[in-house]
Design a protein around this motif. Structure first.
Motif, PDB file in Angstrom:
ATOM      1  N   LEU A 162       0.532  -1.050  -0.218  1.00  0.00           N
ATOM      2  CA  LEU A 162       0.149   0.073   0.052  1.00  0.00           C
ATOM      3  C   LEU A 162       0.764   1.557   0.167  1.00  0.00           C
ATOM      4  O   LEU A 162       0.593   2.106  -0.427  1.00  0.00           O
ATOM      5  CB  LEU A 162      -0.517   0.392   1.153  1.00  0.00           C
ATOM      6  CG  LEU A 162      -1.728  -1.216   1.285  1.00  0.00           C
ATOM      7  CD1 LEU A 162      -2.885  -1.015   2.433  1.00  0.00           C
ATOM      8  CD2 LEU A 162      -2.529  -1.274   0.192  1.00  0.00           C
ATOM      9  N   LEU A 163       2.356   1.559   0.518  1.00  0.00           N
ATOM     10  CA  LEU A 163       2.623   2.101   0.158  1.00  0.00           C
ATOM     11  C   LEU A 163       4.453   1.706  -0.686  1.00  0.00           C
ATOM     12  O   LEU A 163       5.027   0.588  -0.067  1.00  0.00           O
ATOM     13  CB  LEU A 163       3.193   2.744   1.752  1.00  0.00           C
ATOM     14  CG  LEU A 163       2.654   3.572   2.033  1.00  0.00           C
ATOM     15  CD1 LEU A 163       2.291   3.978   3.846  1.00  0.00           C
ATOM     16  CD2 LEU A 163       2.374   4.814   1.461  1.00  0.00           C
ATOM     17  N   PRO A 164       5.015   2.323  -0.904  1.00  0.00           N
ATOM     18  CA  PRO A 164       6.513   2.141  -1.464  1.00  0.00           C
ATOM     19  C   PRO A 164       7.081   1.422  -0.758  1.00  0.00           C
ATOM     20  O   PRO A 164       8.402   1.546   0.915  1.00  0.00           O
ATOM     21  CB  PRO A 164       6.901   2.824  -2.085  1.00  0.00           C
ATOM     22  CG  PRO A 164       6.073   4.307  -2.208  1.00  0.00           C
ATOM     23  CD  PRO A 164       5.230   3.776  -1.116  1.00  0.00           C
ATOM     24  N   LYS A 165       7.705  -0.041  -0.779  1.00  0.00           N
ATOM     25  CA  LYS A 165       8.579  -0.339  -0.457  1.00  0.00           C
ATOM     26  C   LYS A 165       9.692  -0.261  -0.103  1.00  0.00           C
ATOM     27  O   LYS A 165      10.072  -0.451   1.361  1.00  0.00           O
ATOM     28  CB  LYS A 165       8.239  -2.301  -0.237  1.00  0.00           C
ATOM     29  CG  LYS A 165       8.626  -3.519   0.704  1.00  0.00           C
ATOM     30  CD  LYS A 165       8.411  -5.078   0.885  1.00  0.00           C
ATOM     31  CE  LYS A 165       8.599  -5.936   1.138  1.00  0.00           C
ATOM     32  NZ  LYS A 165       8.841  -7.036   0.752  1.00  0.00           N
ATOM     33  N   ALA A 166      10.183  -0.075  -1.265  1.00  0.00           N
ATOM     34  CA  ALA A 166      11.643   0.395  -1.110  1.00  0.00           C
ATOM     35  C   ALA A 166      11.650   1.564  -0.389  1.00  0.00           C
ATOM     36  O   ALA A 166      13.038   1.532   0.056  1.00  0.00           O
ATOM     37  CB  ALA A 166      12.697   1.265  -2.134  1.00  0.00           C
ATOM     38  N   THR A 167      11.349   2.223   0.245  1.00  0.00           N
ATOM     39  CA  THR A 167      10.816   3.614   1.671  1.00  0.00           C
ATOM     40  C   THR A 167      10.802   3.507   2.716  1.00  0.00           C
ATOM     41  O   THR A 167      11.486   3.719   3.383  1.00  0.00           O
ATOM     42  CB  THR A 167      10.470   5.199   0.757  1.00  0.00           C
ATOM     43  OG1 THR A 167      11.286   5.514  -0.535  1.00  0.00           O
ATOM     44  CG2 THR A 167      10.433   5.353   1.848  1.00  0.00           C
TER      45      THR A 167
END
Length: 502
Positions: free
Chosen positions: A373-378
């Motif tokens: 649901l949110l960028p995993k890389a960050t």
């Protein structure tokens, strides 16, 4: 349920408990290093602090008077209902994410997003309010040794005037001490949970000793005439979404009185739920997390009531300082030496609250990123050495720093309360749903007296929510609207559950 990734029903897909537990394994798993004593200390560390050292002054002075004692009882009972529901879920689903994770398992993805986004607001704004209170006590402490922070950088550019109901300029540019402490705590949290828990344990010991000192010494200076009138603003102070129902109002139309006081000082109890966000870092989460939640809440409730009784007995409610009420109360009673001691302990105590609050937000981000649901890389990046969600910790620190540096504590307290109460409503409702839909699920800890406890949790939290000034509802709605935009533009498209459904 439809497997069509474009199906509207997919946004209500629930996440199986088995999948939640499986995802917590592997290289992105957090370290299990916390026992029941550390978890209880984290709970006490989050609860005892700004509630006693800061919120009591503003609430007694402007809203409830000595009847703030009963306000704490009302808020404490409400929290007990919610705490029992939290404890059941924390034992069932011992992974990061707190109420967000519980909502995903019971109510579906969209509700999970709503509660996750709401938790970010709760922990972020609460942290900012605590940092603002820390700044006031720090300035009180250093003033005793002749150090005075220039007014230009000592407080928020605005303050709330209860007589007019509007914000007025203070002439300051920013609250620099609040910004600095947020930066320091952020660096500590990036370093690691073990170091954070050890640091917190030391701070908790200092502030509990200070609270016991306030109760023990302050009791000898109680003047019972200060408790009369006991409820100068009335016993109620209830509104419904901005519409006055019962009791008095201030110059801005906000409710005041004992019930209104409960809605405002509910902020003081924010923290016990943060214990559940560390379930993935608990050694034996099924046993230790419920212990940490319930014990910390019960201990702190008794301490709160005792401190408020002493404080309003030492100083007439309308003479209490709204920024550093406890330490200055001792100065007003001819004990400047005690003022410095309490201010110093207050700095230590509020530091531990800030640490726990800022510790929790990144764990919610981590859980949301695991679900796509949110960028995993960050937001889902766990540091290879420290094993902490370091990037999201830094982003939370930036967010908290901006709020603490430029907003007054009054606005922060109200906004933190409504976000927390919404989280509690959803958790209590989720217990009812889970008992109905999954009665066979293993529950190492069972919330007693279901459905009475969760139903009362929902009703009491809603009552306090509707008693808050209507402006806070609009701020909450605006925040949730921003969250919906992010969810439908990013989260919905990248959801792990939706991809599995496809």
């Amino acid at each position: 349920m439809s497997n069509d990734p474009n199906s509207t029903s997919q946004i209500f897909a629930r996440k199986p408990l088995a999948l939640l537990l499986e995802e917590a394994k592997g290289e992105n798993r957090l370290r299990r290093v916390l026992g029941p004593i550390q978890l209880t200390a984290l709970g006490v560390g989050a609860i005892i602090g700004a509630g006693i050292f800061v919120a009591t002054g503003a609430a007694a002075h402007n809203i409830a008077g000595p009847s703030l004692m009963l306000s704490y009882v009302i808020a404490g009972i409400t929290c007990i209902f919610a705490a029992l529901c939290y404890a059941e879920f924390a034992a069932m689903v011992p992974v990061a994410g707190s109420a967000y994770t519980y909502a995903y398992a019971t109510l579906g993805e969209l509700f999970a997003w709503i509660i996750g986004w709401d938790l970010i607001l709760e922990y972020g704004v609460s942290s900012a309010a605590v940092a603002t209170g820390w700044s006031a006590y720090f300035q009180s402490a250093v003033s005793n040794i002749g150090i005075h922070i220039p007014k230009l950088v000592s407080e928020s550019p605005w303050k709330y005037d209860p007589a007019t109901g509007h914000f007025a300029s203070t002439g300051a540019m920013m609250n620099l001490p609040a910004l600095i402490i947020v930066a320091i705590i952020t660096a500590i949290l990036v370093k690691g949970i073990q170091e954070s828990a050890t640091f917190n344990g030391l701070m908790v010991a200092i502030k509990v000793a200070a609270v016991l000192f306030v109760i023990g010494v302050g009791a000898f200076f109680i003047n019972t005439t200060n408790w009369h009138p006991f409820a100068p603003f009335g016993w109620t102070g209830i509104s419904f979404f901005g519409h006055h129902v019962a009791g008095q109002m201030d110059g801005g139309g906000a409710p005041i009185g004992t019930m209104a006081g409960a809605a405002i000082i509910f902020f003081a109890y924010i923290g016990f739920d943060s214990v559940s966000t560390h379930a993935e870092e608990a050694k034996n989460p099924q046993r230790d997390v419920p212990i940490g939640i319930i014990v910390s809440l019960v201990v702190c409730t008794f301490l709160y009531i005792a401190v408020v009784a002493v404080l309003t007995g030492m100083v007439k409610f309308d003479r209490l300082d709204i920024n550093a009420p406890v330490s200055i109360a001792f100065r007003q009673n001819g004990m400047p030496w005690a003022e410095g001691l309490i201010a110093t302990a207050g700095v230590a105590g509020i530091t531990s609250v800030l640490l726990v609050m800022m510790l929790s937000g990144p764990r919610v981000f981590l859980a949301m990123a695991r679900d796509g649901l949110l960028p995993k890389a960050t937001f889902g990046d766990v540091h290879p050495k420290f094993r902490t969600p370091w990037k999201s910790t830094m982003l939370v620190g930036l967010f908290v720093g901006i709020l603490a540096g430029f907003l007054p504590i009054d606005a922060l307290l109200h906004l933190a309360n409504i976000g927390t109460l919404l989280a509690f409503v959803i958790v209590c409702a989720a217990v009812l749903i889970m008992r109905k839909k999954h009665p066979e699920a293993e529950r190492p800890f069972r919330c007693p007296w279901v459905p009475f406890v969760p139903v009362m949790g929902v009703l009491s939290c809603l009552m306090l929510m509707f008693s808050l000034p209507v402006a806070n509802w609009w701020r909450l709605i605006s925040w949730l609207a921003l969250g919906f935009v992010i969810y439908f533009l990013y989260g919905k498209k990248h959801s792990v559950m939706r991809k599995q459904g496809a």
